[in-house]
Design a protein around this motif. Sequence first.
Motif, PDB file in Angstrom:
ATOM      1  N   GLY A 104      -4.275   4.440   1.840  1.00 17.33           N
ATOM      2  CA  GLY A 104      -2.939   3.848   1.875  1.00 17.33           C
ATOM      3  C   GLY A 104      -2.995   2.331   1.966  1.00 17.33           C
ATOM      4  N   GLN A 105      -3.843   1.824   2.843  1.00 17.44           N
ATOM      5  CA  GLN A 105      -3.909   0.363   2.973  1.00 17.44           C
ATOM      6  C   GLN A 105      -4.412  -0.282   1.693  1.00 17.44           C
ATOM      7  N   ALA A 146      -1.478  -0.514  -0.536  1.00 24.93           N
ATOM      8  CA  ALA A 146      -0.492  -1.463   0.001  1.00 24.93           C
ATOM      9  C   ALA A 146      -0.944  -2.908  -0.245  1.00 24.93           C
ATOM     10  N   GLU A 206      -1.476  10.804   2.555  1.00 26.91           N
ATOM     11  CA  GLU A 206      -1.085   9.406   2.724  1.00 26.91           C
ATOM     12  C   GLU A 206      -1.204   8.638   1.403  1.00 26.91           C
ATOM     13  N   LYS A 233      -0.486  -4.122  -3.749  1.00 26.39           N
ATOM     14  CA  LYS A 233       0.915  -4.502  -3.978  1.00 26.39           C
ATOM     15  C   LYS A 233       1.170  -5.886  -3.381  1.00 26.39           C
ATOM     16  N   TYR A 282       1.664   9.464  -0.822  1.00 26.39           N
ATOM     17  CA  TYR A 282       2.879   8.789  -0.352  1.00 26.39           C
ATOM     18  C   TYR A 282       2.879   7.340  -0.835  1.00 26.39           C
ATOM     19  N   TRP A 283       1.754   6.663  -0.706  1.00 30.49           N
ATOM     20  CA  TRP A 283       1.717   5.256  -1.106  1.00 30.49           C
ATOM     21  C   TRP A 283       1.810   5.090  -2.627  1.00 30.49           C
TER      22      TRP A 283
END
Lengths: 327, 327, 327, 327
Positions: free
Chosen positions: A212-213, A216, A253, A219, A256-257
């Motif tokens: 996830g990170q 993120a 996760e 982005k 989701y991301w």
Amino acid sequence: MRKIKFSAGLAAFGNGADRYVNSGYKEDITVEKMIELAGSVEDLEGIELVENWHVNKNNLSAIKECLEKYRFKVSMVIPDLWATKKWAMGSLSAKDAKTRQEAKETIINAMKMARKVDCDLIDVWFGQDGWDYSLEVDYLQSWEFLVEGLKEVADYDPGIRIGIEHKIKEPRCFAHVDSIGKLMLLIKEVERPNIGVVCDFGHCLAAYENLGQVLALMKHYGVKLFHTHFNDNYRLWDDDLISCSVHTIEYIEALYWLQKIDYQDWYSLDIFPFRIDGTKAATESIKWIKALAGVVDKIGVGKIDEVIKDGDACDTQRLIREAIFGF
Amino acid sequence: MRKIKFSAGLAAFGNGADRYVNSGYKEDITVEKMIELAGSVEDLEGIELVENWHVNKNNLSAIKECLEKYRFKVSMVIPDLWATKKWAMGSLSAKDAKTRQEAKETIINAMKMARKVDCDLIDVWFGQDGWDYSLEVDYLQSWEFLVEGLKEVADYDPGIRIGIEHKIKEPRCFAHVDSIGKLMLLIKEVERPNIGVVCDFGHCLAAYENLGQVLALMKHYGVKLFHTHFNDNYRLWDDDLISCSVHTIEYIEALYWLQKIDYQDWYSLDIFPFRIDGTKAATESIKWIKALAGVVDKIGVGKIDEVIKDGDACDTQRLIREAIFGF
Amino acid sequence: MRKIKFSAGLAAFGNGADRYVNSGYKEDITVEKMIELAGSVEDLEGIELVENWHVNKNNLSAIKECLEKYRFKVSMVIPDLWATKKWAMGSLSAKDAKTRQEAKETIINAMKMARKVDCDLIDVWFGQDGWDYSLEVDYLQSWEFLVEGLKEVADYDPGIRIGIEHKIKEPRCFAHVDSIGKLMLLIKEVERPNIGVVCDFGHCLAAYENLGQVLALMKHYGVKLFHTHFNDNYRLWDDDLISCSVHTIEYIEALYWLQKIDYQDWYSLDIFPFRIDGTKAATESIKWIKALAGVVDKIGVGKIDEVIKDGDACDTQRLIREAIFGF
Amino acid sequence: MRKIKFSAGLAAFGNGADRYVNSGYKEDITVEKMIELAGSVEDLEGIELVENWHVNKNNLSAIKECLEKYRFKVSMVIPDLWATKKWAMGSLSAKDAKTRQEAKETIINAMKMARKVDCDLIDVWFGQDGWDYSLEVDYLQSWEFLVEGLKEVADYDPGIRIGIEHKIKEPRCFAHVDSIGKLMLLIKEVERPNIGVVCDFGHCLAAYENLGQVLALMKHYGVKLFHTHFNDNYRLWDDDLISCSVHTIEYIEALYWLQKIDYQDWYSLDIFPFRIDGTKAATESIKWIKALAGVVDKIGVGKIDEVIKDGDACDTQRLIREAIFGF
């Protein structure tokens, strides 16, 4: 529910070797046969091809015909920068100028081939660009060669996207582009609109990176995600197992991301089913990804956002559990 | 100073492949050429041979002649239980009875070959005996097959010693005989005087095992150490690098314990110099081992014993530093 | 569906410190308050108590009364062999004879306390028995001290079961009893009917041990499993997270093997919820274990046996997926 | 031979606790006593102080007097962003605005204190800024808070340098600023001349980062290296052992690169000698660093450059071996 476009690297359907069984655990088969096997996998719509190895000027029309027969699109073309002994001491970062030149030509050939197979994406993985021993390479010079080489190939055809893939190690003990942080620095330095990331989730797990990170931060830094590679491993090596066969919650996760950042490209399998049936392994991978994406989509990104905003890890565990098991 | 008998696996001098470059990073050469290359390495007196691959009924006399030419003894014969696709799902632990039978025959053939090359030791490494996925194998049944198979082959010729080698993983994600503890349990259960250990120090490092404790516990449990494998790695994978190229202090401890337990057998190199010159890599390995053994022997086992008895880790660090640097 | 008896270490409900925040991330509370908090966790029936720290001669009747109030049984008593500075250089394996004697007395005191709280099990974890540096300890002597000490305490009261817990490291960089293999060797050498294993699944994961194989080998070697510890981690450290919050499939395998070996004792939580609510963390742990045990029990051990017998890893992935998601 | 300025974190001389022995393995002593102990370490010229914990408005003049007595300079002031329970859910990245504000004030207080103790450097380590569970934090928001907070504190006093330290994990299971790549991205985004790196070599090793490449890439990206932390570990955890007690060759490479990039600042010890004498551990650390720096300086950077240029790993192994052992 999100619509997922599934793709797979062709190697999933062929023979796989390692340093012990050099001729592979299965029998060698033709590329056409691999595509035929891929054709039997439900929901599979795209194929990654290694330029020269899977597709080249001699077999191009035959391969295109074969792909059409099974209604496959080419999701990505991969230049061979890591499967031939000439890259032993690196490709774009090699000390030897002739090798660097050859690496650029190899990448450009893959870009050309991409156009020929109606694909606008190639994958640059610097598997051989690294080192095994302390004091073996000049890290500064190697990095400069990587930057310079990437600029040159990116400019060759701005209409073709070049996705770069990081990996912490293997086949070298250490890799120049080993982590998402260094990869993003490299991409920002190269500064070309057609340069982005091919994110292999197994590589992230093996680098102790949180999926996830990773998404993120891409982005946040405006680094483009061009393509994803799904597989799984036991966190200490790039085992390239059936996707989601080890990690469940972490893939939830990631899924989701992928929604959060509005990822619309391929969900592609990069698995090495050395000893098991490739079509079954690909089928399981797809079905697991769909099941876990279904968990995310059933809960909804907005609901997960809320629970994360509250910031109680127990609540997210509960949320996931209830979505899966209903209690 | 101790007198060390150095040996090497023949693979150090040949071509090495991996899952990316299946045909290897060098050119294929003949076994005779590998022996010739080994012959140029100072202090090297023994050679490990893989039965069938390096030596077989067809080339036996040629190989023996070649070994004699360079005054090599055969330090160990290695049955191929891991380099052919038939072992994909295991050798002695395979579910398939025919495969288990073939594995026993392969081991017995290596025992026979050992006699023919004036060697009394073979190496059994269960590289393919493991699993990749949860719920893939019946651990109980597999273990029973290992025990049963080892008893049978041990009884075939009690005059040949069988050394078993543990390794935490690779080529399988998990191995039945992954750690020194399980290996000693297995050996004690098999309970044959000709069964002992081939200790690969790199395998120990990759399993987060302390080399000294491994040797000490073998002594404690009366498990025989038949042979040692020297190489090095970055602790997370069996990188098979030049010996002592990463770990210095831990090799000093291992070399102290080899003296403590009065080990008199081969100090053998098991290295994979994929991209570097094999004779140089072997030469460096030997010179490093000699240098570090020299540190131990210069201080003396008795003096190290004393400092350990006092139990202050700072004092051992000082002792080693002063022995190496003189201040 | 199996009937599970859930238990928890009391620490899950108290304050947790680490090497940075020595006074803990929460407020200190009384043992009675911890028990009260535990009392609010659904399905929790047992409590593990650290002797002296949680229960001692001064508070015994108060603690018993408090446990009765919430209908708790004591699932296990834990001698403090790792939470006091006197154990800095080891407990039963310490070089210092006085420290070893004190360790034996501490274990015996826990055995006595167990009887007083109607419990027949104590937990011996050698957390401080290890080393940080090469050449720091005499592995041979330490191991002998462990064996000798365990024999002595086992004989003190054969009616109390002593479960030994292995862990790869922490608080020492290396531990004498680091792996299931060495633990089984130790137990077989001590050879007392009241000595068995407390299996912490997180410790297994952190040692790259497969939970299923660990349970299978205990059965094979007739080593008794007295107690289990559930928690989770990211494979490289004993993170002591909410159970099943990281690993799903591997816990399903463990829950299958617990049925296979007919384990009837406690499913106990050993979690460190430093920054999150302890009762919520315990509740989630229990609900996740029940959900995953439900997957196993729904499929049935017999059906899983069959699929493993066929030996196709894809089929077990499918079996689990379908049992969880229904497709 | 290079002239090295050695420094140490004061914690090396005090009491050290962990999650098991919360009150520490030694006795608590005063800060003045720690400085006195530091004063007995040969070649030690600088001391790192944690603001508030070691030095605060109440003891400032006493501490300054004490430092002068032993002729110590303050090498770095460290704001406590990780040793108090208020930071449990993060400091600069905390969701709670009040906590973020408090974090900024804490950093600013350390900057003010630095001026008072004639030091121009503070150390920001985001130990508590991370997560333990999937779906626990909003990575995007957390990162934005880090950037914003760093800009604000950097602007408070441009005359004070702020060095940021990355670490892969602990006390959280995952850290936002876990790797050198992400740290450099962060620093480039914050874009303040007084923001640079405090490079802890043990943190690099635990993140499978190569010490040399870390230093080289900082140079390449114009990211300033303000300070170094020396210690050692077994690659899987931040063990904070005596420097060079595990890794020899890799420290030699780091010491070569420190020369290459013309590093002139402190060589500072960040060790946690829980169970051993702090002054002896610091003394050994310094002597080992000097010995290994001596190896580099004896060979000479130019000579090492040449061998790396040739690119044969065997030759560098030989070069180092001969420089150390003379043969």
